[in-house]
Design a protein around this motif. Structure first.
Motif, short mmCIF file in Angstrom:
data_model
loop_
_atom_site.label_atom_id
_atom_site.label_comp_id
_atom_site.label_asym_id
_atom_site.label_seq_id
_atom_site.Cartn_x
_atom_site.Cartn_y
_atom_site.Cartn_z
N GLN A 151 1.21 18.28 -47.62
CA GLN A 151 1.10 19.58 -48.31
C GLN A 151 -0.27 20.17 -47.97
O GLN A 151 -1.22 20.05 -48.74
CB GLN A 151 1.23 19.39 -49.82
N HIS A 167 2.45 23.06 -55.10
CA HIS A 167 3.83 23.02 -55.63
C HIS A 167 3.79 23.26 -57.14
O HIS A 167 2.71 23.26 -57.75
CB HIS A 167 4.51 21.68 -55.30
N GLN A 172 4.81 19.71 -64.52
CA GLN A 172 5.27 18.46 -65.15
C GLN A 172 4.12 17.81 -65.91
O GLN A 172 4.28 17.36 -67.05
CB GLN A 172 5.74 17.47 -64.07
N ARG A 193 0.28 26.99 -49.29
CA ARG A 193 0.02 25.92 -48.33
C ARG A 193 -0.42 26.54 -47.02
O ARG A 193 0.00 27.65 -46.68
CB ARG A 193 1.27 25.07 -48.06
N HIS A 200 8.34 28.92 -43.09
CA HIS A 200 7.24 28.60 -43.99
C HIS A 200 6.23 29.73 -44.02
O HIS A 200 5.86 30.25 -42.97
CB HIS A 200 6.52 27.32 -43.55
N THR A 201 5.77 30.08 -45.22
CA THR A 201 4.73 31.10 -45.35
C THR A 201 3.57 30.51 -46.16
O THR A 201 3.78 29.58 -46.95
CB THR A 201 5.28 32.34 -46.08
N PHE A 204 4.28 31.12 -51.17
CA PHE A 204 5.72 31.13 -51.41
C PHE A 204 5.95 30.83 -52.89
O PHE A 204 4.98 30.77 -53.66
CB PHE A 204 6.42 30.10 -50.50
N GLN A 206 8.18 28.55 -55.96
CA GLN A 206 9.06 27.42 -56.27
C GLN A 206 9.60 27.53 -57.69
O GLN A 206 8.99 28.18 -58.54
CB GLN A 206 8.30 26.09 -56.15
N GLU A 208 10.60 24.76 -60.59
CA GLU A 208 10.51 23.34 -60.95
C GLU A 208 11.34 23.14 -62.21
O GLU A 208 11.25 23.95 -63.15
CB GLU A 208 9.04 23.00 -61.26
N PHE A 246 8.85 11.34 -52.22
CA PHE A 246 7.86 12.11 -52.98
C PHE A 246 7.23 11.09 -53.93
O PHE A 246 7.97 10.45 -54.70
CB PHE A 246 8.53 13.22 -53.81
N VAL A 249 8.41 10.65 -57.68
CA VAL A 249 9.79 10.30 -58.08
C VAL A 249 10.23 9.02 -57.38
O VAL A 249 9.73 8.67 -56.31
CB VAL A 249 10.80 11.43 -57.75
N GLY A 280 13.23 19.47 -53.15
CA GLY A 280 13.19 18.02 -53.35
C GLY A 280 13.53 17.69 -54.80
O GLY A 280 13.48 18.56 -55.67
N CYS A 281 13.88 16.42 -55.02
CA CYS A 281 14.23 16.03 -56.39
C CYS A 281 14.16 14.51 -56.52
O CYS A 281 13.92 13.81 -55.54
CB CYS A 281 15.63 16.52 -56.73
N GLY A 282 14.37 14.03 -57.71
CA GLY A 282 14.40 12.58 -57.91
C GLY A 282 14.20 12.22 -59.36
O GLY A 282 14.12 13.09 -60.24
C1 FA5 Z 1 7.79 19.71 -53.16
O1 FA5 Z 1 7.01 20.65 -53.18
C2 FA5 Z 1 8.03 18.85 -54.38
N1 FA5 Z 1 7.07 19.19 -55.38
C3 FA5 Z 1 9.47 19.06 -54.85
C4 FA5 Z 1 9.90 18.07 -55.87
C5 FA5 Z 1 9.82 18.39 -57.23
C6 FA5 Z 1 10.33 16.79 -55.47
C7 FA5 Z 1 10.22 17.47 -58.17
C8 FA5 Z 1 10.71 15.87 -56.41
C9 FA5 Z 1 10.68 16.21 -57.76
P1 FA5 Z 1 8.56 20.16 -50.70
O2 FA5 Z 1 7.21 20.06 -50.10
O3 FA5 Z 1 9.67 19.61 -49.91
O4 FA5 Z 1 8.58 19.40 -52.14
O5 FA5 Z 1 8.87 21.66 -51.07
C10 FA5 Z 1 10.03 22.00 -51.80
C11 FA5 Z 1 10.63 23.27 -51.24
O6 FA5 Z 1 9.66 24.31 -51.32
C12 FA5 Z 1 11.01 23.22 -49.78
O7 FA5 Z 1 12.29 22.64 -49.59
C13 FA5 Z 1 11.05 24.69 -49.44
O8 FA5 Z 1 12.24 25.28 -49.92
C14 FA5 Z 1 9.89 25.22 -50.26
N2 FA5 Z 1 8.67 25.31 -49.44
C15 FA5 Z 1 7.75 24.37 -49.20
N3 FA5 Z 1 6.76 24.84 -48.41
C16 FA5 Z 1 7.08 26.13 -48.15
C17 FA5 Z 1 6.45 27.19 -47.42
N4 FA5 Z 1 5.28 27.03 -46.80
N5 FA5 Z 1 7.06 28.40 -47.36
C18 FA5 Z 1 8.23 28.59 -48.02
N6 FA5 Z 1 8.87 27.66 -48.74
C19 FA5 Z 1 8.29 26.44 -48.81
#
Ligand code: FA5
Length: 340
Positions: A151, A167, A172, A193, A200-201, A204, A206, A208, A246, A249, A280-282
């Motif tokens: 990340q 994220h 949590q 990020r 990817h930008t 972005f 999310q 949760e 992750f 989880v 992501g999840c778990g």
């Molecule tokens: C996470 O950020 C974990 N916090 C998710 C998680 C939560 C896992 C709870 C387990 C339990 P990840 O780095 O894969 O996971 O990012 C999750 C989603 O965020 C990606 O699948 C994507 O849809 C989005 N994402 C991540 N980085 C970017 C980005 N730079 N630009 C756009 N979307 C993004």
């Protein structure tokens, strides 16, 4: 002298002209002080008294006159402005897009907020600028853990251990610090990020979601993801869980959603794969519970984090994530102003 004042007074049409009139009569070398200076040159007390009275009367007239005229001119200026800026209520109503509309990501965010409220989730906010502890350490990602490299993080210059959250999982930690289980929480917001390509930008969004209670299992997690996707897209969508890592989880998985645009057959939106990686999840790691003083023997919980922008792409059939952030009217004006 009084006549002179009256003549000049009636010629005044703007507030700014008062100053020269005031100086001419009340200024240090003006008419009123010079009348007062003459008083002591007069021979009799009666004459001095009369001239003193004249000077006082003139001073009052000048002061009152200037004040009254200033008010009148100010009123006239306001009336003129009101007249010029009068709202024409007969103007045609603007098209909704000319008035401005919500961004497609905000539309999805609002809709998801409604969905989760109906499922009895509390909607919480988390800070964009976060302590490293909340973004990483308390989520079982200690200093120098290789998972931090996944990340790419923006740190704040000159502030030790402060960063832009990577994220929404920081929520949590805040929620479990502030509230005891059972918990049903959803949170949506900006993440950052050092990332920039087609999918990817650097900034972005999310969503949760997490639930902590007795007897929560992976089956609840899968069921919840199905329920909210069905509520969002209005139809059953296939999901695919791929084992993934992750640190917060165990077990963990990445979730792919069958492409809404092509029904899973392959198209530009899903890059011909039929699937779109959404998040992501778990099951929440016992170490996270222990750090936050929650008994991991009594409670279990699931958590998921999805890209809101990805969900919006899929919803609207957008094939390039970056256009969502380009601020182009031509692109944005294609979207509805609200969702059912
Ligand atoms: C996470 O950020 C974990 N916090 C998710 C998680 C939560 C896992 C709870 C387990 C339990 P990840 O780095 O894969 O996971 O990012 C999750 C989603 O965020 C990606 O699948 C994507 O849809 C989005 N994402 C991540 N980085 C970017 C980005 N730079 N630009 C756009 N979307 C993004």
């Amino acid at each position: 002298m009084q006549k002179d004042f009256e003549e000049r007074y009636h010629l005044i049409t703007a507030v700014k002209d008062f100053e020269s009139l005031r100086v001419a009569f009340l200024g240090r070398k003006g008419h009123v002080p010079s009348l007062r200076a003459q008083i002591k040159t007069l021979p009799t007390a009666e004459e001095r008294k009369q001239l003193g009275a004249r000077a006082t009367a003139l001073q009052r007239r000048v002061e009152d006159g200037i004040n009254a005229l200033r008010l009148e001119l100010e009123d006239r200026a306001i009336a003129k402005t009101l007249e010029q800026e009068r709202a024409d209520i007969d103007l045609p109503v603007l098209d909704q897009h000319e008035l401005g509309a919500l961004h497609p990501v905000s539309l999805i965010r609002n809709k998801l907020e409604q969905v989760f409220q109906r499922l009895s989730f509390s909607v919480l906010d988390g800070p964009d600028v976060e302590f490293e502890d909340y973004n990483f350490n308390k989520l079982n990602i200690p200093d120098h853990h290789p998972a931090r490299d996944m990340q790419d993080t923006f740190y704040l210059q000159n502030y030790q251990r402060l960063l832009l959250r990577t994220h929404t999982s920081n929520v949590q930690v805040h929620a479990m610090e502030q509230h005891s289980p059972p918990l049903r929480v959803v949170s949506m917001g900006r993440c950052f990020r050092c990332d920039n390509d087609l999918t990817h930008t650097p900034q972005f969004h999310q969503i949760e979601g997490f639930v902590v209670d007795n007897g929560i299992s992976f089956a609840h997690l899968k069921g919840m993801i199905d329920v909210f996707l069905r509520a969002l897209y209005g139809k059953e969508l296939a999901t695919r869980f791929r084992p993934s890592y992750f640190p917060f989880v165990e077990p963990g998985a990445e979730v792919d959603i069958a492409c809404v645009a092509c029904g899973g057959n392959g198209c530009r939106v899903c890059k011909q794969t039929g699937w779109l990686e959404a998040g992501g999840c778990g099951m929440i790691h016992p170490n996270v519970f222990e750090t936050l003083n929650i008994d991991s023997e009594s409670y279990t919980g699931f958590a998921f984090g999805f890209g809101l922008d990805r969900l919006a792409m899929l919803y609207f059939g957008v094939d390039d994530l970056r256009v969502l952030f380009a601020g182009q009217d031509e692109f944005l004006s294609q979207f509805p102003t609200h969702l059912q």
